[in-house]
Enzyme design. Sequence first.
Site, PDB file in Angstrom:
ATOM      1  N   GLU A 220      12.646  -2.226  -0.796  1.00 32.08           N
ATOM      2  CA  GLU A 220      11.207  -2.032  -0.644  1.00 32.08           C
ATOM      3  C   GLU A 220      10.943  -1.637   0.796  1.00 32.08           C
ATOM      4  OE1 GLU A 220       6.919  -4.279  -1.342  1.00 32.08           O
ATOM      5  OE2 GLU A 220       8.693  -5.468  -0.863  1.00 32.08           O
TER       6      GLU A 220
ATOM      7  N   GLU B  26       0.653  -9.188  -2.033  1.00 30.35           N
ATOM      8  CA  GLU B  26      -0.503  -9.895  -1.493  1.00 30.35           C
ATOM      9  C   GLU B  26      -1.738  -8.997  -1.497  1.00 30.35           C
ATOM     10  OE1 GLU B  26       3.204 -11.623   0.486  1.00 30.35           O
ATOM     11  OE2 GLU B  26       2.441  -9.619   0.037  1.00 30.35           O
ATOM     12  N   TYR B  27      -1.568  -7.761  -1.039  1.00 30.47           N
ATOM     13  CA  TYR B  27      -2.690  -6.823  -0.995  1.00 30.47           C
ATOM     14  C   TYR B  27      -3.198  -6.502  -2.403  1.00 30.47           C
ATOM     15  CZ  TYR B  27      -2.276  -5.782   4.008  1.00 30.47           C
ATOM     16  OH  TYR B  27      -2.272  -5.860   5.374  1.00 30.47           O
ATOM     17  N   GLU B  28      -2.281  -6.361  -3.325  1.00 28.69           N
ATOM     18  CA  GLU B  28      -2.660  -6.027  -4.704  1.00 28.69           C
ATOM     19  C   GLU B  28      -3.575  -7.093  -5.292  1.00 28.69           C
ATOM     20  OE1 GLU B  28      -0.486  -4.839  -8.950  1.00 28.69           O
ATOM     21  OE2 GLU B  28       0.694  -5.161  -7.122  1.00 28.69           O
TER      22      GLU B  28
ATOM     23  N   ASP C 201       0.388   2.002   4.338  1.00 27.93           N
ATOM     24  CA  ASP C 201      -0.738   2.442   5.165  1.00 27.93           C
ATOM     25  C   ASP C 201      -1.144   3.842   4.714  1.00 27.93           C
ATOM     26  OD1 ASP C 201      -2.447   3.348   7.244  1.00 27.93           O
ATOM     27  OD2 ASP C 201      -1.476   1.988   8.660  1.00 27.93           O
TER      28      ASP C 201
END
Length: 212
Positions: free
Chosen positions: A44, A192-194, A118
């Site tokens: 990843e 986490e962002y998802e 990003d």
Amino acid sequence: MRLRNKPWADERLGEFPNYAIAQPESHKGKWRELFGNDNPLYIEVGTGKGRFITEMAKAHPTINFIGIEVYKSVIVSALDLLIEAAVPNLKLLSVDAVNLADYFEKGEVDRVYLNFSDPWPKTRHAKRRLTHSSFLGIYESILPEKGEIHFKTDNQGLFESSLLSISDYGMKLTFISLDLHNSSFEGNIMTEYEEKFSKKGNRIYRLEAQYR
């Protein structure tokens, strides 16, 4: 992304050399020896705090995983998750993705994950996007023939530019979802962002692409 400086991060990583690999170039062509098996290797790029890659390693014990994150102040959070999970099939590298070919031989990596990268929305920053053609060339240099990239984002602009970049590169798009969480896709592991963005009602976009 605004980062909180953690001056102790480098020392912390050094305390766990079995998890956080300090000199990855010395393992080029020999990663399966380090893992002690011949299992497939998935990486990843931009692993962040490590939730995705750690949960993937727990869910797929017959696959080796490497989480790659350039910022040491971020990857120490991934290290904490890995220490807690104690899975033997996950390692972490704090390196820049532009140098991946220095750490992996051609065909040594079987799949590349890109999650919530990003977006670099300004046109002049397009080359910094992890789905730009320059990065696609880097991934190709370490993947086998017909190697795969799996990409997720909540940013529609980044997803559209990625579709174009990947298509222009000549790759085959094998899966596209414009609303992942309301699709029939199975086995999704959230970052986490998802989780954060989906709770806000943001659609999650996903694609899988294969080199020809």
